[in-house]
Design a protein around this motif. Sequence first.
Motif, PDB file in Angstrom:
ATOM      1  N   ALA A  13      58.329  33.750  30.231  1.00 49.08           N
ATOM      2  CA  ALA A  13      57.273  34.758  30.255  1.00 49.08           C
ATOM      3  C   ALA A  13      57.496  35.813  29.188  1.00 49.08           C
ATOM      4  CB  ALA A  13      57.199  35.416  31.638  1.00 49.08           C
ATOM      5  N   GLU A  14      58.763  36.199  28.995  1.00 51.09           N
ATOM      6  CA  GLU A  14      59.070  37.198  27.976  1.00 51.09           C
ATOM      7  C   GLU A  14      58.767  36.667  26.577  1.00 51.09           C
ATOM      8  OE1 GLU A  14      63.090  38.219  28.707  1.00 51.09           O
ATOM      9  OE2 GLU A  14      62.671  39.464  30.468  1.00 51.09           O
ATOM     10  N   ASP A  15      58.955  35.358  26.376  1.00 53.99           N
ATOM     11  CA  ASP A  15      58.691  34.763  25.067  1.00 53.99           C
ATOM     12  C   ASP A  15      57.205  34.735  24.746  1.00 53.99           C
ATOM     13  OD1 ASP A  15      61.382  34.380  24.672  1.00 53.99           O
ATOM     14  OD2 ASP A  15      61.369  32.298  25.404  1.00 53.99           O
ATOM     15  N   THR A  16      56.348  34.733  25.774  1.00 47.54           N
ATOM     16  CA  THR A  16      54.906  34.651  25.540  1.00 47.54           C
ATOM     17  C   THR A  16      54.242  36.019  25.451  1.00 47.54           C
ATOM     18  OG1 THR A  16      54.431  34.529  27.922  1.00 47.54           O
ATOM     19  CG2 THR A  16      54.807  32.439  26.752  1.00 47.54           C
ATOM     20  N   GLN A  17      55.004  37.086  25.540  1.00 47.39           N
ATOM     21  CA  GLN A  17      54.407  38.416  25.458  1.00 47.39           C
ATOM     22  C   GLN A  17      53.860  38.677  24.063  1.00 47.39           C
ATOM     23  OE1 GLN A  17      57.594  41.000  26.809  1.00 47.39           O
ATOM     24  NE2 GLN A  17      56.826  40.976  28.917  1.00 47.39           N
ATOM     25  N   TRP A  18      52.804  39.511  24.003  1.00 47.18           N
ATOM     26  CA  TRP A  18      52.186  39.829  22.732  1.00 47.18           C
ATOM     27  C   TRP A  18      53.134  40.640  21.851  1.00 47.18           C
ATOM     28  CZ3 TRP A  18      47.513  41.829  25.878  1.00 47.18           C
ATOM     29  CH2 TRP A  18      46.635  40.770  26.163  1.00 47.18           C
ATOM     30  N   SER A  19      53.064  40.400  20.556  1.00 47.54           N
ATOM     31  CA  SER A  19      53.719  41.290  19.608  1.00 47.54           C
ATOM     32  C   SER A  19      52.924  42.600  19.566  1.00 47.54           C
ATOM     33  CB  SER A  19      53.761  40.654  18.215  1.00 47.54           C
ATOM     34  OG  SER A  19      52.445  40.482  17.708  1.00 47.54           O
ATOM     35  N   ARG A  20      53.469  43.619  18.920  1.00 46.96           N
ATOM     36  CA  ARG A  20      52.769  44.896  18.877  1.00 46.96           C
ATOM     37  C   ARG A  20      51.396  44.783  18.204  1.00 46.96           C
ATOM     38  NH1 ARG A  20      54.282  49.906  20.012  1.00 46.96           N
ATOM     39  NH2 ARG A  20      56.426  49.197  20.321  1.00 46.96           N
ATOM     40  N   PRO A  21      51.271  44.103  17.044  1.00 46.32           N
ATOM     41  CA  PRO A  21      49.935  43.951  16.452  1.00 46.32           C
ATOM     42  C   PRO A  21      48.964  43.199  17.362  1.00 46.32           C
ATOM     43  CG  PRO A  21      51.622  43.480  14.814  1.00 46.32           C
ATOM     44  CD  PRO A  21      52.315  43.576  16.122  1.00 46.32           C
ATOM     45  N   GLU A  22      49.464  42.137  18.002  1.00 49.77           N
ATOM     46  CA  GLU A  22      48.607  41.392  18.928  1.00 49.77           C
ATOM     47  C   GLU A  22      48.170  42.268  20.090  1.00 49.77           C
ATOM     48  OE1 GLU A  22      50.042  36.744  18.708  1.00 49.77           O
ATOM     49  OE2 GLU A  22      51.297  38.159  19.808  1.00 49.77           O
ATOM     50  N   SER A 141      46.340  40.397  35.789  1.00 43.10           N
ATOM     51  CA  SER A 141      47.202  39.225  35.585  1.00 43.10           C
ATOM     52  C   SER A 141      47.568  39.074  34.124  1.00 43.10           C
ATOM     53  CB  SER A 141      46.475  37.968  36.082  1.00 43.10           C
ATOM     54  OG  SER A 141      47.219  36.804  35.791  1.00 43.10           O
ATOM     55  N   LEU A 142      46.582  39.229  33.247  1.00 37.22           N
ATOM     56  CA  LEU A 142      46.808  39.071  31.811  1.00 37.22           C
ATOM     57  C   LEU A 142      47.804  40.094  31.285  1.00 37.22           C
ATOM     58  CD1 LEU A 142      46.055  37.863  29.026  1.00 37.22           C
ATOM     59  CD2 LEU A 142      44.136  39.477  28.959  1.00 37.22           C
ATOM     60  N   LEU A 143      47.597  41.360  31.616  1.00 34.98           N
ATOM     61  CA  LEU A 143      48.469  42.409  31.099  1.00 34.98           C
ATOM     62  C   LEU A 143      49.875  42.319  31.674  1.00 34.98           C
ATOM     63  CD1 LEU A 143      46.073  45.510  31.030  1.00 34.98           C
ATOM     64  CD2 LEU A 143      46.547  43.823  29.245  1.00 34.98           C
ATOM     65  N   SER A 144      50.001  41.869  32.927  1.00 37.25           N
ATOM     66  CA  SER A 144      51.331  41.748  33.521  1.00 37.25           C
ATOM     67  C   SER A 144      52.159  40.670  32.825  1.00 37.25           C
ATOM     68  CB  SER A 144      51.211  41.423  35.021  1.00 37.25           C
ATOM     69  OG  SER A 144      50.719  40.105  35.213  1.00 37.25           O
ATOM     70  N   GLN A 145      51.488  39.654  32.277  1.00 34.76           N
ATOM     71  CA  GLN A 145      52.199  38.554  31.628  1.00 34.76           C
ATOM     72  C   GLN A 145      52.391  38.768  30.129  1.00 34.76           C
ATOM     73  OE1 GLN A 145      50.244  34.820  32.605  1.00 34.76           O
ATOM     74  NE2 GLN A 145      49.874  35.478  34.705  1.00 34.76           N
ATOM     75  N   LYS A 146      51.520  39.567  29.503  1.00 32.05           N
ATOM     76  CA  LYS A 146      51.528  39.670  28.046  1.00 32.05           C
ATOM     77  C   LYS A 146      52.036  41.000  27.501  1.00 32.05           C
ATOM     78  CE  LYS A 146      49.570  35.624  27.232  1.00 32.05           C
ATOM     79  NZ  LYS A 146      50.272  34.548  26.483  1.00 32.05           N
TER      80      LYS A 146
END
Length: 459
Positions: A13-22, A141-146
């Motif tokens: 899950a941590e690997d799929t988090q958005w980068s700052r620009p994303e 759900s989206l924000l909790s994962q990304k």
Amino acid sequence: MQPPPDETRRDAAEDTQWSRPECQVWTGTLLLGTCLLYCARVSMPVCAASMSQDFGWNKKEAGVVLSSFFWGYCLTQVVGGHLGDRIGGEKVILLSASAWGFITVATPLLAHLGSAHLAFMTFSRILTGLLQGVYFPALTSLLSQKVRESERAFTYSTVGAGSQFGTLVTGAVGSLLLDWYGWPSVFYFSGGLTLLWVGYVYRCLLNERDLILALGILAQGLPVSRHTKVPWRQLFRKPSVWAAIISQLSAACSFFILLSWLPTFFKETFPSSKGWIFNVVPWLVAIPASLLSGLLSDHLINQGYRTITVRKFMQVMGLGLSSVFALCLGHTSSFCNSVVFASASIGLQTFNHSGISVNIQDLAPSCAGFLFGVANTAGALAGAGQPVLKPACLSLNQPVPSCGTGVVGVCLGGYLIETTGSWTSVFNLVAAISSLGLCTFLVFGKAQRVDLSPAHEDL
């Protein structure tokens, strides 16, 4: 030695988090999406008076159409959250937005299909409520994962500010369109913008293959494996989960009571006052207040304060201090002071975005959508209401009434006004409900994960 499954899922899950620009791109996109959600939601209330005149609806019939939105809205909260946890919140949002955008654009056509105008409009509002009910649980759900924990509060509060933007945009632009081109133009405006937004998200931000895969999963009936089942018993055995649900219920109920009755309070208490002041100023205050709460929350966490301490502080502001200003409304005879108190109370309630709304993501990021859906359903049933900006309101001399039917809280407020003849009783009710939610959260609220197996719980 293989790592425990819970640890593996957490690392993935941590690997799929958005980068700052994303994260910045998605935050802006979702802010606009929330704005358009409310644009579509308040299109019918904006046009209600004109449509009633065209179709011969009385107030009771218009009330049926307006309130029917919540008949659908309350039914899909949990489903939307669970779908977001399963196939991705962004996909649920896109699919639902494309549907509610199409229905909004098609509303003028539906209204003229036959003589059963009331039935067609009631059906379209129920369907719109069903489709929009999935939005905020899927968003959670989206924000909790990304989104990283240290950035969730600002991201959520920024996206949440879109509700105020959408209400003001449709109220202002919609009233002009109503005067110039008639009520169908309001639906074309809000629905058309939604479909343009859907096209942008589809072409620029989503993977087409993932979207097709998500549609395939939905078509197959969502087969649930052992690892994707919601841990019902584990979640609802935790006092912190019930604290989150009760606090969310209290926040929603208090907000909708004020939202529904403040315009009437001002109109009856200060009949010669300018309607645009008390109808617009609190919303203008709420937008920067929401952004400030997110910035402050993330700043405190980044400075080393415990997450739960920050969440509770936000709730002290969002439920505690806001109710103090609500109480002040019942003890002043000054119009200026009343506007200040009302604006402060509404503005401070946006601090709940950085408190309880984000705390649900702290507790169960793997099923935050489901859990938020449960809490939001309770809140909607306790005090369903919706901002309404009727055309007359925007002539700057009329109040803005609520369009929804208060299932519990708003109706109770009306009963108290009727029986006591005093507005103080309504504001006392707001303070009592807020205090219940605040005390429960202060005593039992936690920020530890409860969706992991007991052997691997993140302490």
